[in-house]
Motif scaffolding. Structure first.
Motif, mmCIF file in Angstrom:
data_model
loop_
_atom_site.group_PDB
_atom_site.id
_atom_site.type_symbol
_atom_site.label_atom_id
_atom_site.label_comp_id
_atom_site.label_asym_id
_atom_site.label_seq_id
_atom_site.Cartn_x
_atom_site.Cartn_y
_atom_site.Cartn_z
ATOM 1 N N ALA A 166 -87.651 24.990 -46.241
ATOM 2 C CA ALA A 166 -87.503 25.880 -47.402
ATOM 3 C C ALA A 166 -87.505 25.127 -48.719
ATOM 4 O O ALA A 166 -87.686 25.738 -49.781
ATOM 5 C CB ALA A 166 -86.206 26.691 -47.276
ATOM 6 N N ASN A 167 -87.327 23.815 -48.687
ATOM 7 C CA ASN A 167 -87.347 23.040 -49.921
ATOM 8 C C ASN A 167 -88.727 22.967 -50.552
ATOM 9 O O ASN A 167 -88.857 22.621 -51.731
ATOM 10 C CB ASN A 167 -86.825 21.622 -49.660
ATOM 11 N N THR A 168 -89.776 23.282 -49.773
ATOM 12 C CA THR A 168 -91.129 23.259 -50.338
ATOM 13 C C THR A 168 -91.916 24.529 -50.036
ATOM 14 O O THR A 168 -92.954 24.757 -50.653
ATOM 15 C CB THR A 168 -91.932 22.052 -49.791
ATOM 16 N N GLU A 169 -91.446 25.350 -49.114
ATOM 17 C CA GLU A 169 -92.223 26.502 -48.659
ATOM 18 C C GLU A 169 -91.528 27.814 -49.046
ATOM 19 O O GLU A 169 -90.456 28.136 -48.546
ATOM 20 C CB GLU A 169 -92.423 26.445 -47.149
ATOM 21 N N VAL A 170 -92.174 28.564 -49.900
ATOM 22 C CA VAL A 170 -91.562 29.766 -50.437
ATOM 23 C C VAL A 170 -91.381 30.847 -49.366
ATOM 24 O O VAL A 170 -90.431 31.628 -49.410
ATOM 25 C CB VAL A 170 -92.381 30.303 -51.637
ATOM 26 N N GLU A 171 -92.289 30.906 -48.391
ATOM 27 C CA GLU A 171 -92.164 31.935 -47.358
ATOM 28 C C GLU A 171 -90.955 31.695 -46.469
ATOM 29 O O GLU A 171 -90.281 32.635 -46.059
ATOM 30 C CB GLU A 171 -93.446 32.011 -46.526
ATOM 31 N N VAL A 172 -90.673 30.431 -46.158
ATOM 32 C CA VAL A 172 -89.472 30.124 -45.377
ATOM 33 C C VAL A 172 -88.227 30.415 -46.211
ATOM 34 O O VAL A 172 -87.238 30.964 -45.714
ATOM 35 C CB VAL A 172 -89.478 28.655 -44.905
ATOM 36 N N LEU A 173 -88.286 30.068 -47.477
ATOM 37 C CA LEU A 173 -87.166 30.343 -48.388
ATOM 38 C C LEU A 173 -86.852 31.833 -48.429
ATOM 39 O O LEU A 173 -85.698 32.256 -48.285
ATOM 40 C CB LEU A 173 -87.509 29.830 -49.784
ATOM 41 N N ALA A 174 -87.883 32.652 -48.590
ATOM 42 C CA ALA A 174 -87.693 34.100 -48.618
ATOM 43 C C ALA A 174 -87.244 34.618 -47.257
ATOM 44 O O ALA A 174 -86.413 35.531 -47.177
ATOM 45 C CB ALA A 174 -88.985 34.786 -49.044
ATOM 46 N N ILE A 176 -85.426 33.082 -45.039
ATOM 47 C CA ILE A 176 -84.004 32.774 -44.874
ATOM 48 C C ILE A 176 -83.154 33.802 -45.605
ATOM 49 O O ILE A 176 -82.143 34.289 -45.088
ATOM 50 C CB ILE A 176 -83.715 31.349 -45.385
ATOM 51 N N ALA A 177 -83.570 34.138 -46.823
ATOM 52 C CA ALA A 177 -82.819 35.121 -47.610
ATOM 53 C C ALA A 177 -82.827 36.489 -46.929
ATOM 54 O O ALA A 177 -81.794 37.175 -46.866
ATOM 55 C CB ALA A 177 -83.404 35.218 -49.016
ATOM 56 N N LYS A 178 -83.988 36.900 -46.395
ATOM 57 C CA LYS A 178 -84.078 38.183 -45.702
ATOM 58 C C LYS A 178 -83.162 38.200 -44.479
ATOM 59 O O LYS A 178 -82.478 39.198 -44.208
ATOM 60 C CB LYS A 178 -85.522 38.452 -45.277
ATOM 61 N N ARG A 179 -83.170 37.114 -43.739
ATOM 62 C CA ARG A 179 -82.328 37.039 -42.547
ATOM 63 C C ARG A 179 -80.849 37.113 -42.927
ATOM 64 O O ARG A 179 -80.049 37.800 -42.268
ATOM 65 C CB ARG A 179 -82.608 35.728 -41.796
ATOM 66 N N ALA A 180 -80.472 36.410 -43.983
ATOM 67 C CA ALA A 180 -79.081 36.381 -44.407
ATOM 68 C C ALA A 180 -78.585 37.757 -44.837
ATOM 69 O O ALA A 180 -77.395 38.077 -44.695
ATOM 70 C CB ALA A 180 -78.902 35.375 -45.547
ATOM 71 N N LEU A 181 -79.490 38.587 -45.367
ATOM 72 C CA LEU A 181 -79.102 39.941 -45.774
ATOM 73 C C LEU A 181 -78.769 40.822 -44.575
ATOM 74 O O LEU A 181 -77.982 41.759 -44.696
ATOM 75 C CB LEU A 181 -80.236 40.590 -46.572
ATOM 76 N N GLU A 215 -81.126 39.576 -52.539
ATOM 77 C CA GLU A 215 -82.170 40.593 -52.495
ATOM 78 C C GLU A 215 -83.421 40.145 -53.249
ATOM 79 O O GLU A 215 -84.541 40.266 -52.749
ATOM 80 C CB GLU A 215 -81.645 41.903 -53.084
ATOM 81 N N ARG A 216 -83.230 39.631 -54.458
ATOM 82 C CA ARG A 216 -84.383 39.221 -55.269
ATOM 83 C C ARG A 216 -85.145 38.095 -54.577
ATOM 84 O O ARG A 216 -86.380 38.102 -54.534
ATOM 85 C CB ARG A 216 -83.904 38.753 -56.651
ATOM 86 N N LEU A 217 -84.409 37.135 -54.028
ATOM 87 C CA LEU A 217 -85.047 36.012 -53.355
ATOM 88 C C LEU A 217 -85.761 36.467 -52.084
ATOM 89 O O LEU A 217 -86.838 35.960 -51.745
ATOM 90 C CB LEU A 217 -83.995 34.956 -53.019
ATOM 91 N N ALA A 218 -85.188 37.431 -51.388
ATOM 92 C CA ALA A 218 -85.784 37.920 -50.146
ATOM 93 C C ALA A 218 -87.145 38.551 -50.377
ATOM 94 O O ALA A 218 -88.026 38.480 -49.519
ATOM 95 C CB ALA A 218 -84.848 38.919 -49.484
ATOM 96 N N HIS A 219 -87.324 39.171 -51.532
ATOM 97 C CA HIS A 219 -88.591 39.857 -51.829
ATOM 98 C C HIS A 219 -89.478 39.038 -52.755
ATOM 99 O O HIS A 219 -90.407 39.569 -53.358
ATOM 100 C CB HIS A 219 -88.298 41.224 -52.444
ATOM 101 N N LEU A 220 -89.202 37.753 -52.833
ATOM 102 C CA LEU A 220 -89.912 36.874 -53.743
ATOM 103 C C LEU A 220 -91.416 36.837 -53.468
ATOM 104 O O LEU A 220 -92.231 36.887 -54.380
ATOM 105 C CB LEU A 220 -89.333 35.459 -53.629
#
Length: 359
Positions: A166-174, A176-181, A215-220
């Motif tokens: 997630a430090n370089t990949e936006v889809e993994v970052l998003a 993770i956020a979706k999963r955490a929600l 939420e915002r990060l999940a839908h990035l």
């Protein structure tokens, strides 16, 4: 009737006749929905099929898959055997069979192609070991599927690997956020890692966790161009899979540490070492920056890393501090010799965050 056909099958020697009888038998065995076969019948049917499996034509194998792959009317050994077929035949077994063994699923996670791994990632009965293996060895589409599978468990070390990506990949970052929600346990693990001041947590995720604005990060990625990258908090994130891979396709402490060396994330390596041996980051950092080779060796011995990981550590340290690599072979030999000495009981570090991230 079925018993008679099984007896007939056992006597037939011609492969073509066996395949034809197997198809007939499978059809009858699967159609008898009003009758639940006994364990003995299930075992007898499956073992006879296994005994002639290599002689069966594709049509007979296809009949097995279509009619029985998603049922409990076969034993694990037969389901495991079907899972080794090409993906066109094995997909329903891998994704849906209630009797396929965990060892077979782990084998697919380790050595199967990404198509088979993708089917494994969708199952509701995964262990943390299987999830970890999928994260370490698979392409990101498998990782994304795993993140979307609400039944899939995530260990601390699996979460650390996701954070590396997630430090370089936006889809993994998003992702993770979706999963955490949606997953309180996953959110709790992220919060736990955050509280240890882990430098692997990307700044946007750290901010979202602290403010509760996931939420915002999940839908990035919803607003991004398919081929576009994005800059968040001064960090450039790729829209597609980056080249980061976990060393050796596993999630041991050594493997994660080597990956951090390769990514030149000495800050994160120091954090991980500190969690492993229960020392503050400052103590670890000061020791590694010093010229005291003996103190560095003793500190790294506490982590229990392999001599090859120690060599990679020394190379990364030399690059970090702009030092010569000339002494590395001798230092590795000293480390190897110390590893062979018996360790005193009671010297293990207390349990901490790396209990799930260690070897």
């Amino acid at each position: 009737m079925i018993q008679q056909q099984l007896e007939q099958l056992a006597r037939i020697r011609e492969p073509e006749a066996r395949s034809k009888l197997i198809r007939t038998l499978v059809g009858e065995y699967a159609r008898s929905q009003d009758y639940d076969p006994t364990d003995l019948e299930r075992d007898l049917f499956s073992r006879i099929v296994l005994s002639v499996f290599d002689q069966l034509d594709r049509a007979a194998r296809y009949e097995l898959v279509v009619r029985l792959a998603k049922t409990d009317r076969i034993i694990s050994e037969l389901a495991d055997r079907l899972a080794r077929e090409d993906y066109a035949l094995s997909e329903p077994v891998i994704e849906c069979s209630p009797v396929i063994s965990q060892s077979a699923l782990l084998g697919l996670a380790k050595n199967g192609g990404d198509d088979k791994r993708l089917s494994v990632a969708r199952r509701p009965d995964l262990s943390e070991e299987i999830s970890d293996t999928l994260i370490a060895r698979s392409s990101r589409n498998v990782v994304h599927s795993l993140l979307h599978n609400m039944d899939a468990p995530f260990s601390v070390r699996g979460t650390l690997a996701l954070l590396i990506f997630a430090n370089t990949e936006v889809e993994v970052l998003a992702g993770i956020a979706k999963r955490a929600l949606k997953d309180e346990d996953f959110l709790e693990t992220l919060t736990y890692v955050l509280e240890t001041n882990c430098p692997l947590i990307p700044p946007p995720l750290k901010k979202a966790l602290e403010t509760g604005d996931l939420e915002r990060l999940a839908h990035l990625i919803d607003d991004l161009e398919r081929d576009g990258d994005i800059e968040l908090d001064g960090v450039l994130y790729c829209r597609h899979e980056a080249s980061i891979q976990i060393a050796n396709g596993e999630l041991s402490f050594d493997a994660i540490l080597r990956t951090l060396f390769e990514e030149q994330r000495l800050d994160a390596a120091i954090w991980l070492i500190g969690r492993k041996i229960n020392l503050s980051d400052d103590v670890v950092s000061d020791t590694l920056k010093s010229d005291a080779d003996g103190a560095i060796l003793r500190l790294m011995l506490q982590t229990g890393i392999h001599e090859k990981t120690y060599r990679d550590f020394l190379k990364a340290r030399c690059q970090w501090l702009d030092r010569s690599t000339r002494a590395i072979p001798e230092l590795v030999m000293r480390y190897k010799a110390e590893l062979k000495k018996p360790r005193h009981s009671g010297t293990q570090p207390p349990a901490n965050i790396t209990a799930n991230a260690g070897t």
